[in-house]
Motif scaffolding. Sequence first.
Motif, PDB file in Angstrom:
ATOM      1  N   GLU A 172       0.829  -1.212   0.000  1.00  0.00           N
ATOM      2  CA  GLU A 172       0.000   0.000   0.000  1.00  0.00           C
ATOM      3  C   GLU A 172       0.861   1.259   0.000  1.00  0.00           C
ATOM      4  OE1 GLU A 172      -3.071   0.347  -0.382  1.00  0.00           O
ATOM      5  OE2 GLU A 172      -4.042  -1.554   0.128  1.00  0.00           O
ATOM      6  N   GLN A 173       1.958   1.221   0.768  1.00  0.00           N
ATOM      7  CA  GLN A 173       2.848   2.374   0.829  1.00  0.00           C
ATOM      8  C   GLN A 173       3.442   2.674  -0.541  1.00  0.00           C
ATOM      9  OE1 GLN A 173       6.213   1.812   3.378  1.00  0.00           O
ATOM     10  NE2 GLN A 173       7.135   3.765   2.891  1.00  0.00           N
ATOM     11  N   SER A 174       3.836   1.626  -1.255  1.00  0.00           N
ATOM     12  CA  SER A 174       4.440   1.817  -2.576  1.00  0.00           C
ATOM     13  C   SER A 174       3.430   2.403  -3.557  1.00  0.00           C
ATOM     14  CB  SER A 174       4.958   0.476  -3.106  1.00  0.00           C
ATOM     15  OG  SER A 174       5.878  -0.108  -2.215  1.00  0.00           O
ATOM     16  N   ILE A 175       2.204   1.861  -3.568  1.00  0.00           N
ATOM     17  CA  ILE A 175       1.173   2.348  -4.488  1.00  0.00           C
ATOM     18  C   ILE A 175       0.837   3.805  -4.193  1.00  0.00           C
ATOM     19  CG2 ILE A 175      -1.212   2.040  -5.220  1.00  0.00           C
ATOM     20  CD1 ILE A 175       0.481  -0.198  -6.221  1.00  0.00           C
ATOM     21  N   ALA A 176       0.666   4.110  -2.882  1.00  0.00           N
ATOM     22  CA  ALA A 176       0.258   5.466  -2.508  1.00  0.00           C
ATOM     23  C   ALA A 176       1.370   6.481  -2.771  1.00  0.00           C
ATOM     24  CB  ALA A 176      -0.141   5.485  -1.031  1.00  0.00           C
ATOM     25  N   GLU A 221       6.985   8.276 -13.838  1.00  0.00           N
ATOM     26  CA  GLU A 221       7.544   7.055 -14.399  1.00  0.00           C
ATOM     27  C   GLU A 221       6.791   5.792 -13.978  1.00  0.00           C
ATOM     28  OE1 GLU A 221       9.934   6.855 -16.635  1.00  0.00           O
ATOM     29  OE2 GLU A 221       9.936   9.040 -16.680  1.00  0.00           O
ATOM     30  N   LEU A 222       5.930   5.931 -12.954  1.00  0.00           N
ATOM     31  CA  LEU A 222       5.217   4.757 -12.464  1.00  0.00           C
ATOM     32  C   LEU A 222       3.709   4.896 -12.645  1.00  0.00           C
ATOM     33  CD1 LEU A 222       7.177   4.034  -9.153  1.00  0.00           C
ATOM     34  CD2 LEU A 222       7.446   2.959 -11.376  1.00  0.00           C
ATOM     35  N   GLY A 223       3.162   5.940 -12.063  1.00  0.00           N
ATOM     36  CA  GLY A 223       1.724   6.142 -12.162  1.00  0.00           C
ATOM     37  C   GLY A 223       0.959   5.189 -11.262  1.00  0.00           C
ATOM     38  N   GLN A 224      -0.355   5.228 -11.406  1.00  0.00           N
ATOM     39  CA  GLN A 224      -1.192   4.370 -10.596  1.00  0.00           C
ATOM     40  C   GLN A 224      -1.080   2.921 -11.072  1.00  0.00           C
ATOM     41  OE1 GLN A 224      -5.106   6.059 -10.662  1.00  0.00           O
ATOM     42  NE2 GLN A 224      -4.542   7.786  -9.373  1.00  0.00           N
ATOM     43  N   TRP A 225      -1.573   2.019 -10.231  1.00  0.00           N
ATOM     44  CA  TRP A 225      -1.487   0.597 -10.542  1.00  0.00           C
ATOM     45  C   TRP A 225      -2.360   0.258 -11.747  1.00  0.00           C
ATOM     46  CZ3 TRP A 225       1.750  -3.072  -9.243  1.00  0.00           C
ATOM     47  CH2 TRP A 225       1.412  -4.402  -9.534  1.00  0.00           C
ATOM     48  N   ALA A 269       8.678  -2.180  -2.136  1.00  0.00           N
ATOM     49  CA  ALA A 269       9.230  -1.661  -3.387  1.00  0.00           C
ATOM     50  C   ALA A 269       9.562  -0.179  -3.243  1.00  0.00           C
ATOM     51  CB  ALA A 269       8.233  -1.885  -4.527  1.00  0.00           C
ATOM     52  N   ALA A 270       8.757   0.518  -2.471  1.00  0.00           N
ATOM     53  CA  ALA A 270       9.030   1.941  -2.241  1.00  0.00           C
ATOM     54  C   ALA A 270      10.369   2.133  -1.545  1.00  0.00           C
ATOM     55  CB  ALA A 270       7.903   2.560  -1.402  1.00  0.00           C
ATOM     56  N   GLY A 271      10.683   1.223  -0.593  1.00  0.00           N
ATOM     57  CA  GLY A 271      11.963   1.318   0.106  1.00  0.00           C
ATOM     58  C   GLY A 271      13.138   1.074  -0.818  1.00  0.00           C
ATOM     59  N   GLY A 280       6.081  -9.649  -5.580  1.00  0.00           N
ATOM     60  CA  GLY A 280       4.627  -9.770  -5.571  1.00  0.00           C
ATOM     61  C   GLY A 280       3.974  -8.537  -5.002  1.00  0.00           C
ATOM     62  N   THR A 281       2.672  -8.638  -4.778  1.00  0.00           N
ATOM     63  CA  THR A 281       1.899  -7.477  -4.323  1.00  0.00           C
ATOM     64  C   THR A 281       1.086  -7.837  -3.084  1.00  0.00           C
ATOM     65  OG1 THR A 281      -0.035  -8.020  -5.664  1.00  0.00           O
ATOM     66  CG2 THR A 281       1.672  -6.675  -6.705  1.00  0.00           C
ATOM     67  N   SER A 282       0.944  -6.845  -2.214  1.00  0.00           N
ATOM     68  CA  SER A 282       0.033  -7.003  -1.078  1.00  0.00           C
ATOM     69  C   SER A 282      -0.967  -5.866  -0.996  1.00  0.00           C
ATOM     70  CB  SER A 282       0.827  -7.073   0.237  1.00  0.00           C
ATOM     71  OG  SER A 282       1.474  -5.836   0.497  1.00  0.00           O
ATOM     72  N   ALA A 283      -0.834  -4.860  -1.853  1.00  0.00           N
ATOM     73  CA  ALA A 283      -1.758  -3.728  -1.837  1.00  0.00           C
ATOM     74  C   ALA A 283      -3.169  -4.205  -2.195  1.00  0.00           C
ATOM     75  CB  ALA A 283      -1.295  -2.660  -2.826  1.00  0.00           C
ATOM     76  N   ALA A 284      -4.153  -3.633  -1.522  1.00  0.00           N
ATOM     77  CA  ALA A 284      -5.538  -4.066  -1.730  1.00  0.00           C
ATOM     78  C   ALA A 284      -5.980  -3.865  -3.171  1.00  0.00           C
ATOM     79  CB  ALA A 284      -6.465  -3.316  -0.775  1.00  0.00           C
ATOM     80  N   SER A 285      -5.485  -2.808  -3.808  1.00  0.00           N
ATOM     81  CA  SER A 285      -5.925  -2.497  -5.169  1.00  0.00           C
ATOM     82  C   SER A 285      -5.462  -3.524  -6.189  1.00  0.00           C
ATOM     83  CB  SER A 285      -5.406  -1.113  -5.575  1.00  0.00           C
ATOM     84  OG  SER A 285      -3.994  -1.073  -5.515  1.00  0.00           O
ATOM     85  N   THR A 286      -4.487  -4.379  -5.827  1.00  0.00           N
ATOM     86  CA  THR A 286      -3.996  -5.381  -6.770  1.00  0.00           C
ATOM     87  C   THR A 286      -4.837  -6.657  -6.741  1.00  0.00           C
ATOM     88  OG1 THR A 286      -2.469  -6.316  -5.136  1.00  0.00           O
ATOM     89  CG2 THR A 286      -1.651  -4.506  -6.500  1.00  0.00           C
TER      90      THR A 286
END
Length: 722
Positions: free
Chosen positions: A62-66, A73-77, A268-270, A304-310
């Motif tokens: 979630e931190q990475s997505i937000a 260069e990334l944008g939203q998911w 991923a943000a880190g 992989g992903t753990s963000a709710a939006s994925t």
Amino acid sequence: MKKQNFFYPFFLMVIVPGIFLGIIYLLGYSQTLNRKLSDSFFHLLPSHHKLSNDIVIIDIDEQSIAKYADHPELGQWPWKRNIYPTLIGYTKLITRPKITIIDIMFTERSDYDDALVAANINLGEISHAANFRDGGIVIPRKNEEDLSEKFNVPLPLEIPFPKYENVSFPIGEIGETSPMIHVVNVIPDGDGILRRFTPFIRWKNRHFPTVAVQAFVTGLPYKTEWKDGRFWIERGEIKREIPLGKDGLVRAYFYTEKELRNIPRYSAAGIIESLNQLNTGEVEDPEKLLVPPSLFDNKIVLIGTSAASTHDDVVTPHGLFPGVIGQAVFASNLIEGHMLRELPEIYGVGFTLFILFIGVLVLFINQWHLLKNLYPIFAVSLFVGVFYFLYRMDMVIASSSFVIAFPISYLLGFAYLTYTEGKEKRKYNSILRNLVDPGVVSEALEDMDSLKKGGEWEITAFFSDVAGFSSISEELSASDLARLLNEYLSAMTKILKSNSGTLDKYIGDAIVGIFGAPIQNQDHPRLACKTALEMLVEIENLRTHWQEKNDYTESARNMAFRIGLNCGPAKVGFMGTDSLASYTMMGDTVNLAARLEAAAKDYGASILVSESIESVCKEEFHFRFLDWIRVKGKEAPVKIFSLVCYLSDLSPTMLEAEKKYEEGFQFYLNREWEKAINSFEKVLEIYGQRDVASKLLIERCKSLFKNPPPVDWDGVFTRTSK
């Protein structure tokens, strides 16, 4: 027992449960029940395996997505694909991981595919995700056959691996240049819970490895063997047998919930932030970066992903987890050899029928009455012992047959025994039931008709219960248990009645009392508080007496209780028949007092009271604020306090600790989790680490820090149990 009579207990205790089990099996429920029950046993039994240390996860959380939602260069998911080579390349800045397994599918074209193609060619040891499915519209792709041929693992078709109709390989040159591919499909059981995995999946009579296999072989050459219904994978000197079920799946060992939550996961943000620090020269030593690259040295990296939006969540035996966590469990199982072998159901049925037959002999042939009472304990202990022994050997025996059949069998057996041998006992039992009539104060008998009609006025409801009494009762003989209860209940009831309280009832070791009825008394809250404190003194006296005599067991000698108090309107009355009646109370006031007694355990409080008690008694007694809670069955929040002592007995240390606690609670309400934790830890320092309430709030703050509450959160904790 006569031979002709032996048929009936045998029929009731063996045949009837056997028929019931057969019905469950024919309806197809037994396998689901077995797996659900084994999940429960796994939670209760000690874990004997640890998750592999070789696995780390790069988590698009979630931190990475937000954080990068507005990044050019990334944008939203979903993120632009040029970020993935950056993440993969970062893990290889200094050293190299064994393999990088991407748990994200690239099955549609994008403008940034070239970046992934270059990563495939230049970075190596990368495995891309393929997805298999049934049904839907099949759209053939020109490289589909080439890729299936390239990544096919030749295996005998008789192996019952799951088969799918359609496949989605990595698109275009991503797939063509991919060093490896793996299948990301997971297959939940019929109840929706993911417990099992498969090493290979079949499409068009070709086989493709799953994440677990790729993690095990790490891109190195490997061999497979299928012989006499058994399957092995061999990589180098390691040969791993995979205990496949009839459907080609194997039961996974899911470790503990704590281990799953503690799998090394790096945001991923880190990683992106660390790379920026390195590129700008802000940090020169890589080991001082937020995520040092050396963390990935010689590791199996899952992206992989753990963000709710994925929307990549799976239901595991430990609850809802990101899909990549499930893949990590399967990978660890194969790497470390932690897979479970589910034994054929006939083993569990055979064990159960043996126990049932022995039960018939114990109840109807054996003349030692103590054994009849001890046999259920022995049978359950034997089952748990066998289950745990096999579990330690990574085998699972079907448990639904025992869990269902044994209680039915023994209850039917006892019912039949009671029917045939207990006629005289039933006669005296009927007489004794009609003689039991709890008494009330003499004034209550002067106007019986009025009391039977009942009334509603202000009372204080009193509930007390012995902590851990079930364990104590198991340690004592029947006579010692009765003697202990008599001593305890007599002493406490004497204090209750001496303070104008009315005994409503005993519920085992629990005491239910009323203050302010049947004789109305405006002083009932104060009398209830006085009673509770006197009971604390009396239980200490009893403990001292038992210690001096070395009476009962250690647990019994250290017996403690919890009390819940609440005042307010309640319906009270002398209810029953002319021959059997009791004075009792009903209503929300009573229910809340009972809930407070149960909640006292959570906070380590001996006496837990509501705000209605605190507000009218604070001039004489000292109360410590603990929390705002919402009890089961009641929407309105309740402010709860611990009754500590008389005001005259209050110490400066108590005041200092409680001031810090209230300061921490205000930080908690303001969502300042770290400040709250700091305040509660200071309370623990003052009390010498003995304050249960502070520990509870610290854990709650930590949980809310990881999983922030919704915007409309009011700080009230909702208890889900009574």
